[in-house]
Design a protein around this motif. Structure first.
Motif: not given
Length: 295
Positions: A18-38, A259-261, A264-266
């Motif tokens: 269960a922790g692996t699943s949560l970490l995977a989800l957290a990593g995806i969300v973190l990557f999404l925000f790191m690439e969209g917020l700039p 690319y960042h836009a 951001a849509i995501g």
């Protein structure tokens, strides 16, 4: 002692999974925000959300996603207006009316429809349904809001039907028997007892179906027309948010504003689908509480 050790090891293994699943989800969300917020370092969030022009190749680029948001919401609402009655009524028929032999035939076909790849449905919408709509309705193009909504409705029906049927099946049999014993007809029992008792579960089914519709990519990419405009008619071509991401990501220069836009849509799409899932979770929780109290 040995049994207790095995149980602790088993619980630890489940917690790790269960922790692996949560970490995977957290990593995806973190990557999404790191690439969209700039993008918002030099582009206004208000212009991004409420701007009506999407021209990422201009210099400087115009990244207004209001037409994309409007297209996503329009496709979702219209497909839900078609899918919700069909899915719920099918569930009522299968659980309350259909003989066992008929149920054994129809239910596998509904589940098989859920297993169809979205690209297959998109291809059917593009090749079969689009020319039909263009000829019958005289539309400029058959790839439009109505076409995409019809295909998305077909995709959403199995989800809505399956979850609604489970909710209806969970209604205690004693409620039906009490209604019939008081003189109610079968249809009165369905309309006034069974369906209201399962309403929370049916609401969850509707939210899950809408969540699938708003996040679908291939169908809207192939069947919606791809025009970044605010739709004013059912026959207007549209470009929902998932279609824009899928169509343009391969062409956007790495780490450019374009690319960042797209990321951001995501982010916007993530919050919309999260809202649908939270609403569905809340409805399901109310359903469980109501079921516990009835017992």
């Amino acid at each position: 002692m040995l049994i207790a050790t095995k149980e602790r090891a088993f619980r630890g293994m489940l917690a790790a999974v269960a922790g692996t699943s949560l970490l995977a989800l957290a990593g995806i969300v973190l990557f999404l925000f790191m690439e969209g917020l700039p993008l918002f370092a030099h582009y206004s969030p208000a212009d991004f959300l409420f701007g009506s022009l999407w021209y990422p190749t201009e210099d400087p680029g115009l990244f207004g996603i209001l037409p994309l948001i409007a297209a996503s919401l329009a496709v979702t609402v219209l497909s839900s207006l078609l899918a919700v009655p069909l899915g719920v009524l099918t569930a009522i028929y299968l659980n309350e009316v259909a003989p066992a032999a008929v149920r054994r035939v129809i239910k596998p076909f509904v589940e098989l429809l859920a297993a169809l790849p979205s690209v297959v449905l998109g291809f059917l919408g593009m090749v079969v349904l689009a020319p039909f709509l263009q000829d019958v309705l005289g539309a400029a193009t058959g790839l439009n809001l109505l076409n995409a909504s019809l295909v998305l409705a077909v995709m959403s029906v199995p989800t809505i039907c399956s979850v609604s049927e489970d909710a209806l099946h969970a209604v205690p049999r004693t409620l039906r028997e009490a209604s019939l014993a008081l003189g109610a007809t079968r249809w009165q029992t369905i309309c006034r007892v069974t369906v209201p008792a399962a309403l929370s579960g049916i609401g969850t089914a509707v939210m899950l179906g809408m969540s699938r519709a708003i996040g679908e990519t291939m169908v809207v990419l192939m069947a919606a027309g791809g025009a970044g405009i605010v739709p004013t008619s059912l026959l207007d071509p549209v470009r929902p948010m998932p279609a824009s991401i899928a169509a343009e990501m391969a062409e956007a220069p790495f780490r450019s504003d374009h690319y960042h836009a797209l990321f951001a849509i995501g982010i916007v799409l993530f919050f919309l689908t999260l809202a649908f899932n939270l609403i569905a979770s809340r409805i399901a929780e109310k359903h469980r509480q109501a079921g516990s109290s009835s017992l």
